[in-house]
Scaffold this active site. Structure first.
Site, PDB file in Angstrom:
ATOM      1  N   LYS A 149       0.869  -1.190   0.000  1.00  0.00           N
ATOM      2  CA  LYS A 149       0.000   0.000   0.000  1.00  0.00           C
ATOM      3  C   LYS A 149       0.896   1.227   0.000  1.00  0.00           C
ATOM      4  CE  LYS A 149      -4.310  -1.456   2.144  1.00  0.00           C
ATOM      5  NZ  LYS A 149      -5.235  -1.243   3.274  1.00  0.00           N
ATOM      6  N   GLU A 243      -7.229  -5.855  -1.130  1.00  0.00           N
ATOM      7  CA  GLU A 243      -8.294  -5.598  -0.154  1.00  0.00           C
ATOM      8  C   GLU A 243      -9.694  -5.727  -0.741  1.00  0.00           C
ATOM      9  OE1 GLU A 243      -7.210  -2.730   2.880  1.00  0.00           O
ATOM     10  OE2 GLU A 243      -9.312  -2.262   3.194  1.00  0.00           O
ATOM     11  N   ARG A 247      -8.249  -8.449   3.778  1.00  0.00           N
ATOM     12  CA  ARG A 247      -7.175  -7.520   4.166  1.00  0.00           C
ATOM     13  C   ARG A 247      -7.687  -6.393   5.064  1.00  0.00           C
ATOM     14  NH1 ARG A 247      -2.034  -5.171   0.673  1.00  0.00           N
ATOM     15  NH2 ARG A 247      -1.326  -3.773   2.339  1.00  0.00           N
ATOM     16  N   ASN A 251      -7.060  -3.281   9.365  1.00  0.00           N
ATOM     17  CA  ASN A 251      -7.447  -1.925   9.752  1.00  0.00           C
ATOM     18  C   ASN A 251      -8.186  -1.893  11.082  1.00  0.00           C
ATOM     19  OD1 ASN A 251      -6.515  -0.077   7.748  1.00  0.00           O
ATOM     20  ND2 ASN A 251      -7.869  -1.110   6.309  1.00  0.00           N
TER      21      ASN A 251
HETATM   22  P1  NAD Z   1       7.068   8.360  10.309  1.00  0.00           P
HETATM   23  O1  NAD Z   1       7.470   7.878   8.993  1.00  0.00           O
HETATM   24  O2  NAD Z   1       6.573   9.754  10.433  1.00  0.00           O
HETATM   25  O3  NAD Z   1       8.296   8.169  11.303  1.00  0.00           O
HETATM   26  C1  NAD Z   1       8.160   8.556  12.635  1.00  0.00           C
HETATM   27  C2  NAD Z   1       9.263   9.539  13.073  1.00  0.00           C
HETATM   28  O4  NAD Z   1      10.431   8.804  13.356  1.00  0.00           O
HETATM   29  C3  NAD Z   1       9.656  10.564  12.038  1.00  0.00           C
HETATM   30  O5  NAD Z   1       9.942  11.765  12.672  1.00  0.00           O
HETATM   31  C4  NAD Z   1      10.898   9.953  11.423  1.00  0.00           C
HETATM   32  O6  NAD Z   1      11.723  10.913  10.823  1.00  0.00           O
HETATM   33  C5  NAD Z   1      11.538   9.349  12.633  1.00  0.00           C
HETATM   34  N1  NAD Z   1      12.436   8.240  12.407  1.00  0.00           N
HETATM   35  C6  NAD Z   1      12.293   7.245  11.497  1.00  0.00           C
HETATM   36  N2  NAD Z   1      13.224   6.319  11.689  1.00  0.00           N
HETATM   37  C7  NAD Z   1      13.994   6.733  12.715  1.00  0.00           C
HETATM   38  C8  NAD Z   1      15.114   6.190  13.391  1.00  0.00           C
HETATM   39  N3  NAD Z   1      15.589   4.982  13.077  1.00  0.00           N
HETATM   40  N4  NAD Z   1      15.675   6.901  14.383  1.00  0.00           N
HETATM   41  C9  NAD Z   1      15.142   8.101  14.751  1.00  0.00           C
HETATM   42  N5  NAD Z   1      14.071   8.655  14.181  1.00  0.00           N
HETATM   43  C10 NAD Z   1      13.499   7.973  13.176  1.00  0.00           C
HETATM   44  O7  NAD Z   1       5.928   7.434  10.957  1.00  0.00           O
HETATM   45  P2  NAD Z   1       5.695   5.860  11.004  1.00  0.00           P
HETATM   46  O8  NAD Z   1       5.026   5.603  12.282  1.00  0.00           O
HETATM   47  O9  NAD Z   1       6.902   5.096  10.645  1.00  0.00           O
HETATM   48  O10 NAD Z   1       4.648   5.639   9.823  1.00  0.00           O
HETATM   49  C11 NAD Z   1       3.375   6.221   9.861  1.00  0.00           C
HETATM   50  C12 NAD Z   1       2.853   6.316   8.460  1.00  0.00           C
HETATM   51  O11 NAD Z   1       2.732   5.000   7.912  1.00  0.00           O
HETATM   52  C13 NAD Z   1       1.503   6.955   8.355  1.00  0.00           C
HETATM   53  O12 NAD Z   1       1.506   7.880   7.307  1.00  0.00           O
HETATM   54  C14 NAD Z   1       0.584   5.792   8.020  1.00  0.00           C
HETATM   55  O13 NAD Z   1      -0.539   6.168   7.263  1.00  0.00           O
HETATM   56  C15 NAD Z   1       1.483   4.895   7.255  1.00  0.00           C
HETATM   57  N6  NAD Z   1       1.092   3.493   7.268  1.00  0.00           N
HETATM   58  C16 NAD Z   1       1.049   2.849   6.088  1.00  0.00           C
HETATM   59  C17 NAD Z   1       0.739   1.503   6.048  1.00  0.00           C
HETATM   60  C18 NAD Z   1       0.776   0.757   4.750  1.00  0.00           C
HETATM   61  O14 NAD Z   1       0.325  -0.378   4.704  1.00  0.00           O
HETATM   62  N7  NAD Z   1       1.327   1.343   3.700  1.00  0.00           N
HETATM   63  C19 NAD Z   1       0.465   0.818   7.238  1.00  0.00           C
HETATM   64  C20 NAD Z   1       0.529   1.511   8.434  1.00  0.00           C
HETATM   65  C21 NAD Z   1       0.849   2.858   8.444  1.00  0.00           C
HETATM   66  N1  GLY Z   2      -2.008  -1.407   7.118  1.00  0.00           N
HETATM   67  C1  GLY Z   2      -3.143  -1.978   6.482  1.00  0.00           C
HETATM   68  C2  GLY Z   2      -2.842  -2.754   5.279  1.00  0.00           C
HETATM   69  O1  GLY Z   2      -1.706  -2.882   4.876  1.00  0.00           O
HETATM   70  O2  GLY Z   2      -3.730  -3.248   4.672  1.00  0.00           O
END
Ligand code: NAD
Ligand code: GLY
Length: 370
Positions: A149, A243, A247, A251
């Protein structure tokens, strides 16, 4: 290697010609062997952000030097609030100004925000170029880097613009988690906890037994949590990549969670924090629908709290809080014809999609919010 370093673990995502491996261990992302099986190309683009690039981009560049003649880097602003069309365009600018071609490999070095945007850029640049996920947050390692995704936010809804597009490989280097802020570690634990009630009660019990070790970043505990989470996600995505049905269980907690994120403004609560609290709300809804008992709701709430996550929802409106939640939840991608579809727990390690009367959802929100 030290005594406490877990062995290399791999999880296979079985998607016919789009299949790939997730490699899980420390000391992986800066090892050229992690990328040895990738197809040859003359150039690579590392996509990272202002926080992660100073920590890890130079080491990734060095690891890729024997493989690609030209390695470019683009550094995005950091934050969910920048998961936008404008930021995405910075990746296209870098690809075009550096003369990147159809074989150029994109490397997403960062958390879910960088991963989702890099994947979407890879899906659409020249109608599709290869990409590799190098997730550096716990959340990205257990969820967002796996399953294809990709996308960006729209001011009116989260992740509303995107594509299903699988990476060539996922390189989960557990050592990168050492620099992660504690709040971000907790956010990742929310997505790990999610896999228990929807798919594996033994895993839920294991998380309960090991929550202190996980919070303390014990390498063996993290290795197991990342591997089991990826296995469950692989099992779900392998059956329902786009999905059509199953899938959606991934969520669990996200319908309420997305309303919290959008209602407070992206970035106010972390995605994982909103999901943690959203799972508490979804568990309450499951109980009010007669699907689980109060003990289950309490069990999940206690674990989410021990993971350092909020369990009380924020107020999104002073005048009609529940109404505002409902309004925001109608924009959810799972909504059909304005009907909100909730992921509920309907048995041991079993989740399902359900509609619920607005009045019942209002009761849940009133009970769960500050
Ligand atoms: P993020 O990418 O914002 O990272 C969180 C913070 O940690 C940021 O400030 C980043 O710069 C920092 N960071 C990253 N790696 C680090 C490290 N090793 N050391 C220090 N700092 C670090 O947030 P996240 O929680 O990783 O991801 C959230 C995003 O993922 C949301 O946009 C959400 O919608 C998306 N998401 C997507 C899916 C999918 O299936 N594609 C699933 C769940 C979430
Ligand atoms: N995080 C939800 C999905 O990958 O479907």
């Amino acid at each position: 290697m030290g005594m406490n370093v877990p062995d290399l673990q791999t999880v296979f995502i079985d998607l016919q010609d789009r299949s790939y491996h997730i490699a899980i261990r420390g000391s992986l992302f800066d090892n050229p062997l992690s990328y040895a099986e990738l197809p040859a190309a003359s150039s690579a683009l590392i996509v990272s952000n202002t926080t992660v690039a100073p920590l890890y981009a130079a080491r990734l560049t060095t690891a890729l030097q024997g493989k690609y003649a030209n390695i470019h880097t683009v550094i995005l602003p950091d934050g969910e609030v920048y998961k936008t069309w404008q930021t995405l365009n910075l990746i296209f600018d870098a690809l075009l100004t550096n003369g990147c071609d159809r074989k150029t490999v994109l490397f997403a070095l960062g958390g879910g925000v960088v991963g989702d945007m890099t994947g979407f850029a890879a899906a659409s640049y020249m109608r599709g170029v290869p990409f590799v996920q190098v997730p550096t947050t716990l959340l990205a390692q257990v969820d967002s880097s796996v399953g294809g995704k990709t996308g960006i936010n729209h001011p009116l809804g989260k992740n509303m613009i995107g594509a299903f597009y699988q990476p060539l490989k996922v390189v989960c280097d557990l050592d990168t988690l050492k620099t992660l802020p504690q709040r971000e570690l907790s956010a990742g634990l929310a997505e790990i906890i999610k896999y228990g009630p929807i798919a594996d009660l033994d895993f839920l019990a294991w998380i309960e037994d090991n929550i202190a070790a996980l919070m303390a970043r014990d390498p063996a505990a993290l290795a197991h949590a990342v591997k089991r989470s990826c296995e469950i996600k692989a099992w779900v995505v392998g059956q329902d990549e786009r999905e059509a049905g199953l899938r959606a269980i991934l969520n669990f907690g996200h319908t309420f969670g997305h309303a919290i994120e959008a209602g407070l403004g992206y970035g106010e609560w972390l995605h994982g924090e909103a999901v943690g609290c959203g799972m508490v709300m979804a568990a309450h809804l499951s109980q009010r629908l007669g699907l689980v008992d109060a003990a289950f709701v309490q069990r999940l709430t206690t674990l989410i709290q021990k993971a350092g996550l909020p369990v009380t929802g924020p107020r999104l409106s002073e005048s009609d809080n529940a109404g505002r939640y409902l309004e925001l939840m109608r924009v959810d991608k799972k909504a059909e014809g304005g009907e909100i579809r909730f992921v509920v727990i309907d048995g041991p390690a079993s989740a399902a999609m359900r509609n619920a009367p607005d009045a019942l959802v209002r009761e849940v929100i009133d009970a769960c919010c500050a």
